[in-house]
Design a protein around this motif. Structure first.
Motif, PDB file in Angstrom:
ATOM      1  N   SER A  20       0.876  -1.124   0.144  1.00 33.34           N
ATOM      2  CA  SER A  20      -0.006  -0.140   0.007  1.00 33.34           C
ATOM      3  C   SER A  20       0.862   1.042   0.007  1.00 33.34           C
ATOM      4  O   SER A  20       2.070   1.175   0.181  1.00 33.34           O
ATOM      5  N   ALA A  21       0.111   2.414  -0.260  1.00 35.82           N
ATOM      6  CA  ALA A  21       1.081   3.672  -0.370  1.00 35.82           C
ATOM      7  C   ALA A  21       1.561   3.999   0.894  1.00 35.82           C
ATOM      8  O   ALA A  21       2.458   4.587   1.167  1.00 35.82           O
ATOM      9  N   SER A  22       0.784   3.569   1.973  1.00 38.92           N
ATOM     10  CA  SER A  22       1.322   3.841   3.365  1.00 38.92           C
ATOM     11  C   SER A  22       0.934   2.536   4.300  1.00 38.92           C
ATOM     12  O   SER A  22       0.119   1.905   3.863  1.00 38.92           O
TER      13      SER A  22
END
Length: 163
Positions: free
Chosen positions: A11-13
């Motif tokens: 995931s992006a974060s």
């Protein structure tokens, strides 16, 4: 994706949820899976991966134990759980993870007890539990301890259970 052998998805974060439930035809040849990000639950298609030999759950922060979903995978040899579970107890029941050779639990900060029952993890060779700040006890059988080639668990946390 039919011939896919390995999948690493991030995931992006670390706080963003991964949505892996969209997979309808799971890649049956996959042997290594590393989802990195929050999961609401283990997607059902992962539990059907008969060739899966390694899974690393990173930052999943699952509220329910991932063990129930993964325990019957017939080829699973390596299970790595990094900040994968927010519960307090992780219990490996009898007759589960029959091919598992390596188990690593790291940074499950609410985890305070790990229990490995008799006849669980019969082929386990390496057990690592580290950076689990709330951990107070790791219950294992004497048989399991004697079969392990490598144990990386704080010694004062290990408790022998008799069944």
């Amino acid at each position: 994706m039919v011939n896919l052998c390995s999948l690493y998805v991030n995931s992006a974060s670390k706080e963003e949820y991964l949505d892996l439930n969209y997979v309808t035809n799971s890649p049956q040849l996959i042997n290594s899976l590393i989802p990195g990000g929050r999961l609401e639950e283990i997607p059902a298609w992962i539990c059907k991966l008969n060739s899966l030999s390694k899974i690393e759950l990173k930052w999943s922060k699952l509220q329910n134990s991932p063990l129930e979903a993964l325990q019957a995978l017939p080829s699973l040899k390596e299970l790595h759980l990094y900040d994968a579970y927010t519960g307090t107890v992780m219990e490996f029941g009898a007759e589960c993870f029959l091919e598992l050779k390596m188990l690593e639990i790291e940074q499950c900060n609410r985890l305070n007890k790990v229990v490995i029952r008799e006849r669980a993890l019969p082929k386990l060779q390496k057990l690592t539990i580290k950076k689990c700040d709330s951990l107070v006890m790791v219950h294992v059988t004497k048989n399991l301890l004697s079969q392990l080639e490598e144990v990386l668990v704080p010694q004062h946390l290990i408790s022998i259970i008799k069944e």
